[in-house]
Design an enzyme around this catalytic site. Structure first.
Site, PDB file in Angstrom:
ATOM      1  N   GLY A 179       0.823  -1.193   0.000  1.00  0.00           N
ATOM      2  CA  GLY A 179       0.000   0.000   0.000  1.00  0.00           C
ATOM      3  C   GLY A 179       0.860   1.247   0.000  1.00  0.00           C
ATOM      4  O   GLY A 179       2.091   1.175   0.076  1.00  0.00           O
ATOM      5  N   ASP A 193      -5.470  -3.816  -5.142  1.00  0.00           N
ATOM      6  CA  ASP A 193      -5.995  -4.163  -3.819  1.00  0.00           C
ATOM      7  C   ASP A 193      -7.518  -4.230  -3.815  1.00  0.00           C
ATOM      8  O   ASP A 193      -8.111  -5.057  -3.112  1.00  0.00           O
ATOM      9  CB  ASP A 193      -5.494  -3.169  -2.768  1.00  0.00           C
ATOM     10  CG  ASP A 193      -5.771  -1.715  -3.137  1.00  0.00           C
ATOM     11  OD1 ASP A 193      -6.003  -1.412  -4.327  1.00  0.00           O
ATOM     12  OD2 ASP A 193      -5.745  -0.857  -2.228  1.00  0.00           O
ATOM     13  N   ASP A 210     -12.315  -0.442   2.707  1.00  0.00           N
ATOM     14  CA  ASP A 210     -10.907  -0.693   3.034  1.00  0.00           C
ATOM     15  C   ASP A 210     -10.263   0.605   3.516  1.00  0.00           C
ATOM     16  O   ASP A 210     -10.100   1.557   2.748  1.00  0.00           O
ATOM     17  CB  ASP A 210     -10.172  -1.230   1.803  1.00  0.00           C
ATOM     18  CG  ASP A 210      -8.762  -1.721   2.133  1.00  0.00           C
ATOM     19  OD1 ASP A 210      -8.271  -1.436   3.249  1.00  0.00           O
ATOM     20  OD2 ASP A 210      -8.148  -2.380   1.279  1.00  0.00           O
TER      21      ASP A 210
END
Length: 254
Positions: A8, A109, A129
């Site tokens: 990330g 993702d 998320d």
């Protein structure tokens, strides 16, 4: 064993699966200035402390939203594990139709989460998320990725407040007892936590209205546990949703 790596913007999460069982997981910072050897030694030491031999890692899959990190992690995998990693991207088999104007634009993702939530819960769902950005993604009852929306993450939203308002201090992410707070720190915490919970509830409500149904709402990501108790819409947290999705996608491509 299978090593899954979720890169990330702020953090990188690693997990090791033995079959379908997640046996270890770690969270480290995403630092594009680090060298191949720095990341290699960091990962090597993580495995060593968990009593995992690098030779036990036979397969690797990477999901990455920070393209320069692939120039680091791919050589790490080949140099330290002698494994060429599978990269989640265009052309990979997900087993999920993607209804997006340009599927190549969807963050890896987001697709990984969608694959995991449908495989695991077998129903339509909204995945929230909590990362550097907070993403909201809808998976249809037929297991199709239908799109979603992206909001500024709670951390970068708070950073903007700290850096642009010179008299306001940095505060920790904790929930105050009252929304009508009596001091500056508590006032900021109330605005950040309750304000963000309101953002989540508002977006989810609009998505449900647009969908015309009542999908499961599931949260994942580092700050899900902080925000979820203050929301009315999030039904559950699945911390390892992304790692599980990576395992599933690797299986579908092996």
């Amino acid at each position: 064993m299978l090593l899954v790596i979720d890169v990330g913007n702020t953090n990188t999460v690693l997990g090791v699966f033995d079959g379908e069982e997640l046996v270890h997981d770690w969270r480290i910072r995403t630092v594009i200035e680090n060298t191949v050897d720095e990341y290699g030694m960091l990962m090597y030491n993580l495995y060593k402390t968990s009593k995992i031999s690098s030779k036990a890692i036979q397969h690797i899959i990477i999901s990455c939203v920070v393209p320069p990190m692939l120039n680091i992690l791919e050589p790490v995998c080949e140099k330290y594990f002698q494994v060429k990693p599978l990269i989640v991207g265009p052309g990979i088999k997900t087993g999920m139709p993607i209804f997006y104007d340009n599927p190549k634009e969807v963050g890896a993702d987001r697709i990984v989460n969608a694959v995991a939530v449908f495989e695991k819960y077998k129903r339509e769902a909204i995945v929230v998320d909590f990362g550097t950005a907070t993403t909201f993604d809808y998976v249809s009852p037929r297991g199709e990725y239908m799109g979603g929306c992206i909001a500024p993450g709670i951390v970068i939203s708070s950073e903007a407040l700290f850096t642009r308002a010179s008299k306001l201090p940095r505060v920790e992410f904790s929930t105050p007892k009252l929304i009508i707070a009596k001091d500056t720190v508590s006032s900021m915490q109330a605005g950040i936590i309750y304000g963000y919970a309101g953002l989540v509830d508002g977006i989810v409500a609009r998505m449900k209205e647009e969908i015309g149904s009542n999908p499961l709402v599931i949260a994942t990501g580092g700050l899900a546990k902080v925000v979820k108790p203050e929301t009315r819409s999030i039904e559950m947290i699945d911390d390892m949703l992304t790692l599980e999705g990576l395992r599933l996608i690797y299986k579908r491509n092996s």
